[in-house]
Write a protein that holds these residues in place. Structure first.
Motif, short mmCIF file in Angstrom:
data_model
loop_
_atom_site.label_atom_id
_atom_site.label_comp_id
_atom_site.label_asym_id
_atom_site.label_seq_id
_atom_site.Cartn_x
_atom_site.Cartn_y
_atom_site.Cartn_z
N ASP A 163 0.84 -1.20 0.00
CA ASP A 163 0.00 0.00 0.00
C ASP A 163 0.88 1.26 0.00
O ASP A 163 1.83 1.36 0.77
CB ASP A 163 -0.91 0.01 1.24
N PRO A 164 0.57 2.25 -0.87
CA PRO A 164 1.40 3.46 -0.96
C PRO A 164 1.51 4.24 0.34
O PRO A 164 2.47 4.99 0.53
CB PRO A 164 0.68 4.28 -2.04
N LEU A 165 0.53 4.10 1.23
CA LEU A 165 0.59 4.83 2.50
C LEU A 165 1.84 4.48 3.29
O LEU A 165 2.40 5.33 4.00
CB LEU A 165 -0.66 4.52 3.34
N LEU A 166 2.32 3.25 3.16
CA LEU A 166 3.50 2.83 3.92
C LEU A 166 4.76 3.56 3.48
O LEU A 166 5.74 3.61 4.23
CB LEU A 166 3.70 1.31 3.78
N ASP A 167 4.74 4.14 2.27
CA ASP A 167 5.93 4.85 1.79
C ASP A 167 6.24 6.08 2.66
O ASP A 167 7.37 6.56 2.65
CB ASP A 167 5.72 5.29 0.34
N ARG A 168 5.25 6.58 3.37
CA ARG A 168 5.50 7.71 4.27
C ARG A 168 6.43 7.34 5.42
O ARG A 168 7.10 8.20 5.99
CB ARG A 168 4.19 8.21 4.88
N PHE A 169 6.44 6.08 5.78
CA PHE A 169 7.12 5.66 6.99
C PHE A 169 8.31 4.74 6.74
O PHE A 169 8.99 4.33 7.68
CB PHE A 169 6.12 4.92 7.91
N ARG A 170 8.56 4.41 5.48
CA ARG A 170 9.67 3.52 5.14
C ARG A 170 10.45 4.10 3.97
O ARG A 170 10.12 5.15 3.45
CB ARG A 170 9.14 2.13 4.79
N GLY A 171 11.50 3.40 3.56
CA GLY A 171 12.28 3.84 2.42
C GLY A 171 13.39 4.79 2.82
O GLY A 171 13.98 4.68 3.90
N GLU A 172 13.68 5.77 1.94
CA GLU A 172 14.79 6.69 2.17
C GLU A 172 14.31 8.12 2.27
O GLU A 172 13.31 8.51 1.65
CB GLU A 172 15.81 6.57 1.03
N LEU A 173 15.03 8.91 3.07
CA LEU A 173 14.75 10.33 3.22
C LEU A 173 15.96 11.13 2.73
O LEU A 173 17.10 10.77 3.03
CB LEU A 173 14.49 10.68 4.69
N PRO A 174 15.75 12.22 2.00
CA PRO A 174 16.88 13.04 1.56
C PRO A 174 17.49 13.80 2.74
O PRO A 174 16.78 14.23 3.65
CB PRO A 174 16.25 14.01 0.55
N VAL A 175 18.79 13.94 2.71
CA VAL A 175 19.51 14.70 3.74
C VAL A 175 20.06 15.96 3.09
O VAL A 175 20.78 15.89 2.09
CB VAL A 175 20.66 13.87 4.35
N TYR A 176 19.70 17.11 3.65
CA TYR A 176 20.11 18.40 3.10
C TYR A 176 21.12 19.08 4.00
O TYR A 176 21.17 18.85 5.21
CB TYR A 176 18.89 19.32 2.95
N GLU A 177 21.89 19.96 3.40
CA GLU A 177 22.76 20.86 4.14
C GLU A 177 22.48 22.27 3.66
O GLU A 177 22.08 22.49 2.51
CB GLU A 177 24.24 20.51 3.93
N GLY A 178 22.74 23.23 4.54
CA GLY A 178 22.48 24.62 4.19
C GLY A 178 21.58 25.27 5.22
O GLY A 178 20.93 24.60 6.02
N ARG A 179 21.51 26.58 5.21
CA ARG A 179 20.78 27.31 6.24
C ARG A 179 19.29 26.97 6.30
O ARG A 179 18.75 26.77 7.38
CB ARG A 179 20.97 28.82 6.02
N PRO A 180 18.58 26.88 5.17
CA PRO A 180 17.14 26.57 5.24
C PRO A 180 16.86 25.07 5.33
O PRO A 180 15.94 24.56 4.71
CB PRO A 180 16.58 27.16 3.94
N THR A 181 17.68 24.35 6.08
CA THR A 181 17.57 22.89 6.13
C THR A 181 16.18 22.43 6.55
O THR A 181 15.63 21.49 5.96
CB THR A 181 18.60 22.32 7.12
#
Length: 296
Positions: A65-83
């Motif tokens: 179910d696509p809803l599970l994608d909110r809680f699993r997988g990968e998250l982008p990691v950002y750098e910079g002031r407006p992180t």
């Protein structure tokens, strides 16, 4: 006229024997023999007085179910002031000031593909029991350490008993961060940590539910901490299993909690039998509950 009272020798001997018996009981037991047994004996470690509870926390529903994608997988990691804005998926004020430097695994809902077991669910007695197994009082409480490693906290879930000190550490070699504890019944904690800095935090009151630990500077870094006034709690393993040992015999009320929906089971009543392990029915975090919580 003076009257002489004769004493029966047999009666005197019986009184003497009684006094000797009481004195011997006092010397041997170290306590007056007239005290009841339950007043003279400490909590017993005998198996007849204690038992265990075991069970599993599992996911029920369509794993695709696509809803599970909110809680699993990968998250982008950002750098910079407006992180914070970038990590939240919003357009930053200055795109040139933000860059993606990597990804982090989303550990919000960790489901074992083979068993459907859910990791990092809290299972605990809702209230402290009348008796605590002696081995807990004999064991010295050690500090609980929670480490910030750039974009995550380790461990993701932990249990703290009143009397334990929480040690927060930032082990990110090139990054400063803040650690913010969102308490309900305890004094708040929100402190800035340079690389390799450490601070201690003392708990004062038990919490009814786990409380969130987060970094306001790196929003994807989260963890959960449960503070209790007793030792009867567990965190589910990778396959969803948990065990709470050495509970006093009798009826108990448990709570099962997970960060995605809060109450997997608000209350579960169990009966602990002497020297036995009580197997709870599976505690189910269902897709229906997840959808009800997050699609309003």
């Amino acid at each position: 006229m003076n009257v002489l009272h004769k004493t029966d020798p047999a009666m005197s001997n019986r009184r003497f024997d009684s006094l000797v018996g009481l004195a011997a009981a006092f010397l041997i037991c170290g306590l007056p023999a007239v005290l009841a047994a339950d007043e003279t004996q400490p909590a017993s470690a005998d198996k007849a007085a204690w038992g265990s509870v075991t069970g599993r926390v599992v996911f029920e529903g369509d794993m695709a179910d696509p809803l599970l994608d909110r809680f699993r997988g990968e998250l982008p990691v950002y750098e910079g002031r407006p992180t914070q804005r970038a990590a939240a998926g919003l357009e930053p004020d200055n795109p040139d000031a933000v860059r993606q430097v990597g990804v982090e695994i989303n550990r919000t809902l960790m489901i074992d593909e083979a068993t459907r077991g859910i990791k990092n669910a809290f299972v605990y007695l809702y209230k402290a029991p009348d008796a605590i197994h002696p081995r807990y009082s004999e064991k010295e409480l050690e500090d609980v350490t929670i480490v910030s490693r750039h974009t995550r906290f380790v461990p993701r879930a932990c249990i703290v008993q009143l009397g334990q000190t929480v040690q927060f550490k930032n082990l990110s070699p090139n990054y400063s961060t803040n650690i913010h504890v969102n308490t309900i019944r305890n004094p708040g904690f929100n402190s800035f940590f340079e690389s390799f800095k450490q601070r201690a935090w003392e708990t004062r009151r038990a919490e009814r539910i786990p409380i969130k630990i987060q970094s306001d500077m790196r929003p994807i870094a989260k963890a959960w901490m449960l503070i209790l006034d007793h030792p009867y709690a567990a965190i589910s393993a990778k396959d969803g299993t948990f065990t709470i040992p050495d509970l006093p015999v009798g009826k108990h009320r448990l709570r099962v909690w997970h960060e995605t929906i809060n109450y997997v089971e608000k209350f579960v009543d169990v009966t602990v039998e002497a020297g036995k392990t009580t197997n709870m029915p599976n505690c189910k975090l269902t897709l229906e509950k997840l959808r009800k919580k997050h699609q309003r």
